[in-house]
Design an enzyme around this catalytic site. Structure first.
Site, mmCIF file in Angstrom:
data_model
loop_
_atom_site.group_PDB
_atom_site.id
_atom_site.type_symbol
_atom_site.label_atom_id
_atom_site.label_comp_id
_atom_site.label_asym_id
_atom_site.label_seq_id
_atom_site.Cartn_x
_atom_site.Cartn_y
_atom_site.Cartn_z
ATOM 1 N N CYS A 149 -50.431 69.622 -38.877
ATOM 2 C CA CYS A 149 -51.385 68.904 -39.725
ATOM 3 C C CYS A 149 -52.229 67.953 -38.874
ATOM 4 O O CYS A 149 -53.084 68.413 -38.114
ATOM 5 C CB CYS A 149 -50.638 68.193 -40.851
ATOM 6 N N HIS A 164 -46.880 72.286 -43.268
ATOM 7 C CA HIS A 164 -45.760 71.495 -42.761
ATOM 8 C C HIS A 164 -44.452 72.294 -42.791
ATOM 9 O O HIS A 164 -43.734 72.290 -43.803
ATOM 10 C CB HIS A 164 -45.579 70.232 -43.611
ATOM 11 N N GLU A 181 -41.691 71.524 -41.345
ATOM 12 C CA GLU A 181 -40.554 70.598 -41.391
ATOM 13 C C GLU A 181 -40.220 70.161 -42.817
ATOM 14 O O GLU A 181 -39.121 69.676 -43.077
ATOM 15 C CB GLU A 181 -40.831 69.373 -40.504
#
EC number: 6.3.5.3
Length: 230
Positions: free
Chosen positions: A87, A204, A206
């Site tokens: 990002c 994302h 994660e």
């Protein structure tokens, strides 16, 4: 695997990445402050996390690209250390010229925060070897400036050199304008450097790397890197 997360004023996904790295690798990453140019010499992976580095003043990632730590990141990239920008990290990598192109305002000029579907365009990378070719995965996005743009020669090079890693798609894997959340060129969601050791992506991984978060589609990215570098 030894890893580090670069922390800027305004980073807000640094701890998310750190938790995922520690969980996957069994070793906590170094949390490296942006003002320190001297990164550890034994790093296998450097992550530039999401967030709003320096409040996104000037342009997203523009100020962070000139941080002292980024000189160390460039030196590490030259040595072949794996670099992952997520990002805002993708924006920083483009502003640092470690990746080509730029991230502009979303097509509708609004911040977008929702899950999207991505098609894995290549598994010939240390980041995606754990996925299947053309696999459709679900990851969250949260950005205002995720509209990837590049000139025609860059677009052709990315395509010809198999450096487009993820594209926005629908749940069935079809790449359509409707499935494109931000107007990104050719539905591009993530790209590689010429060396194939630097990856930038807007979604994302994660945030969907643990069943407790509602999914694990992002976990394979971190496992792929660990297995490639261990």
């Amino acid at each position: 695997m030894n890893s580090a997360v670069i922390v800027f004023p305004g980073s807000n996904c640094d701890r998310d990445v750190a938790v995922t790295l520690a969980d996957v690798t069994g070793r906590a990453p170094v949390m490296h402050w942006h003002g320190d140019p001297d990164l550890p010499d034994d790093l296998d992976l450097i992550v530039i996390p999401g967030g709003f580095s320096h409040g996104d003043y000037l342009r997203c990632g523009a100020m962070a690209a000139h941080a002292a730590a980024m000189a160390g990141v460039r030196r590490a990239a030259d040595r072949g250390v794996a670099i992952l920008g997520i990002c805002n990290g993708f924006q920083v990598l483009c502003e640092s010229h470690l990746l080509p192109g730029a991230l502009m305002r979303n097509r509708d000029l609004r911040f977008i925060c929702r899950d999207v579907h991505l098609r894995v365009e290549t598994t010939d990378t240390m980041f995606t070897a754990g996925y299947a070719p053309a696999q459709v995965i679900r990851l969250p996005i949260a950005h205002h400036d995720g509209n990837y743009v590049a000139d025609l020669p860059t677009q052709c090079a990315l395509e010809d050199e198999d450096r487009i890693v993820f594209r926005y798609c629908d749940a069935g894997g079809k790449v359509t304008e409707t499935a494109n959340p931000n107007g990104s060129l050719d539905n591009i969601a993530g790209i590689l450097s010429e060396s194939r050791t630097v990856l930038g992506l807007m979604p994302h991984p994660e945030r969907l790397a643990d069943p407790r978060l509602g999914g694990t589609d992002g976990r394979a990215l971190f496992v792929s890197v660990m297995e490639a570098l261990s």
